[in-house]
Design a protein around this motif. Structure first.
Motif, PDB file in Angstrom:
ATOM      1  N   ILE A   1       0.841  -1.199   0.000  1.00  0.00           N
ATOM      2  CA  ILE A   1       0.000   0.000   0.000  1.00  0.00           C
ATOM      3  C   ILE A   1       0.875   1.248   0.000  1.00  0.00           C
ATOM      4  O   ILE A   1       0.644   2.192  -0.776  1.00  0.00           O
ATOM      5  N   CYS A   2       1.897   1.261   0.850  1.00  0.00           N
ATOM      6  CA  CYS A   2       2.771   2.436   0.956  1.00  0.00           C
ATOM      7  C   CYS A   2       3.626   2.615  -0.297  1.00  0.00           C
ATOM      8  O   CYS A   2       3.886   3.748  -0.722  1.00  0.00           O
ATOM      9  N   GLU A   3       4.043   1.518  -0.903  1.00  0.00           N
ATOM     10  CA  GLU A   3       4.780   1.617  -2.173  1.00  0.00           C
ATOM     11  C   GLU A   3       3.896   2.253  -3.247  1.00  0.00           C
ATOM     12  O   GLU A   3       4.356   3.100  -4.026  1.00  0.00           O
ATOM     13  N   GLY A   4       2.627   1.838  -3.273  1.00  0.00           N
ATOM     14  CA  GLY A   4       1.685   2.418  -4.237  1.00  0.00           C
ATOM     15  C   GLY A   4       1.441   3.891  -3.965  1.00  0.00           C
ATOM     16  O   GLY A   4       1.422   4.718  -4.894  1.00  0.00           O
ATOM     17  N   ILE A   5       1.263   4.245  -2.695  1.00  0.00           N
ATOM     18  CA  ILE A   5       1.037   5.653  -2.328  1.00  0.00           C
ATOM     19  C   ILE A   5       2.243   6.498  -2.714  1.00  0.00           C
ATOM     20  O   ILE A   5       2.097   7.602  -3.268  1.00  0.00           O
ATOM     21  N   ASN A   6       3.448   5.990  -2.436  1.00  0.00           N
ATOM     22  CA  ASN A   6       4.661   6.732  -2.813  1.00  0.00           C
ATOM     23  C   ASN A   6       4.722   6.974  -4.319  1.00  0.00           C
ATOM     24  O   ASN A   6       5.118   8.050  -4.773  1.00  0.00           O
ATOM     25  N   LYS A   7       4.317   5.964  -5.080  1.00  0.00           N
ATOM     26  CA  LYS A   7       4.305   6.113  -6.549  1.00  0.00           C
ATOM     27  C   LYS A   7       3.301   7.197  -6.970  1.00  0.00           C
ATOM     28  O   LYS A   7       3.617   8.030  -7.824  1.00  0.00           O
ATOM     29  N   LEU A   8       2.111   7.202  -6.362  1.00  0.00           N
ATOM     30  CA  LEU A   8       1.100   8.213  -6.686  1.00  0.00           C
ATOM     31  C   LEU A   8       1.562   9.615  -6.277  1.00  0.00           C
ATOM     32  O   LEU A   8       1.274  10.590  -6.967  1.00  0.00           O
ATOM     33  N   ILE A   9       2.294   9.705  -5.156  1.00  0.00           N
ATOM     34  CA  ILE A   9       2.822  11.004  -4.724  1.00  0.00           C
ATOM     35  C   ILE A   9       3.897  11.478  -5.717  1.00  0.00           C
ATOM     36  O   ILE A   9       3.899  12.641  -6.128  1.00  0.00           O
ATOM     37  N   ASP A  10       4.790  10.571  -6.119  1.00  0.00           N
ATOM     38  CA  ASP A  10       5.842  10.916  -7.081  1.00  0.00           C
ATOM     39  C   ASP A  10       5.260  11.364  -8.412  1.00  0.00           C
ATOM     40  O   ASP A  10       5.799  12.260  -9.067  1.00  0.00           O
ATOM     41  N   GLU A  11       4.135  10.737  -8.799  1.00  0.00           N
ATOM     42  CA  GLU A  11       3.499  11.078 -10.081  1.00  0.00           C
ATOM     43  C   GLU A  11       2.538  12.268  -9.951  1.00  0.00           C
ATOM     44  O   GLU A  11       1.829  12.598 -10.902  1.00  0.00           O
ATOM     45  N   LYS A  12       2.506  12.872  -8.748  1.00  0.00           N
ATOM     46  CA  LYS A  12       1.663  14.042  -8.468  1.00  0.00           C
ATOM     47  C   LYS A  12       0.171  13.740  -8.575  1.00  0.00           C
ATOM     48  O   LYS A  12      -0.641  14.620  -8.847  1.00  0.00           O
TER      49      LYS A  12
END
Length: 204
Positions: A191-202
């Motif tokens: 879940i946190c890996e996915g959230i980090n990806k969404l944050i990186d992609e704005k």
């Protein structure tokens, strides 16, 4: 816009065999057909649920099922989450929000971003997890969603919003999710890996 649909999108593969198969993507496609048929704009389909969000939702389903020991209820919570997300997305992309509501959208974005970063921080930095802090942030997100869709969606959808957020903001659920020696740790990592990806992609 609030009708349920068990139908699949035309041309989409069926849900895989087996009683315990859950797919956010399939649920999103089912909801998509019903909702899009009412606004006659299939171009909206591309924005409904991206792959990363779908992966996060799938992990949330697994930990929800683990916590409440009720597969049917876990499925219902995720179905409600996906329906609410799709409906808000459709309203936003079709410019249905007033200038005042656009301000609420921005408040919600900021609150969601704060919540997402807190979720990740509590995972990455051991012994910082505070279930009351995270629960409060999620309830604040819920209040902003209610305010945002007040004049657009029915009481039934407001019920779905409560159903979703009251579950995920439940302090006992959060404690299960973040337990250092619990079964949900691998799910929380994804879940946190996915959230980090969404944050990186704005996205968040």
């Amino acid at each position: 816009m609030d009708s349920d649909s068990g139908e699949q999108s035309e041309g989409e593969p069926g849900t895989a065999a087996g009683p315990d198969v859950f797919s956010s993507k399939n649920l999103a496609l089912q909801a998509q057909k019903k909702i899009l048929s009412k606004i006659a704009s299939k171009t909206v389909a591309n924005m409904l649920i991206d792959d990363t969000s779908s992966e996060i939702f799938d992990e949330l389903y697994k930990v929800t099922k683990e916590h409440i020991h009720n597969k049917k209820e876990a499925h219902k919570i995720m179905k409600d989450l996906i329906k609410v997300a799709i409906k808000i997305g459709i309203l936003y992309r079709n410019n249905q929000f007033s200038p005042e509501e656009v301000i609420i959208v921005e408040k919600f974005r900021k609150k969601l971003n704060q919540t997402a970063m807190t979720i990740v921080s509590f995972y990455e930095v051991e012994y910082t997890f505070d279930r009351n802090v995270l629960s409060k942030l999620l309830h604040e997100c819920k209040d902003l969603v209610h305010e945002l869709v007040q004049r657009h969606l029915t009481p039934r959808t407001h019920g779905r919003i409560n159903h979703v957020f009251n579950h995920f903001a439940d302090v006992e659920f959060l404690s299960t999710l973040y337990s250092l020696d619990g079964d949900c740790r691998p799910n929380l990592k994804k879940i946190c890996e996915g959230i980090n990806k969404l944050i990186d992609e704005k996205v968040l």
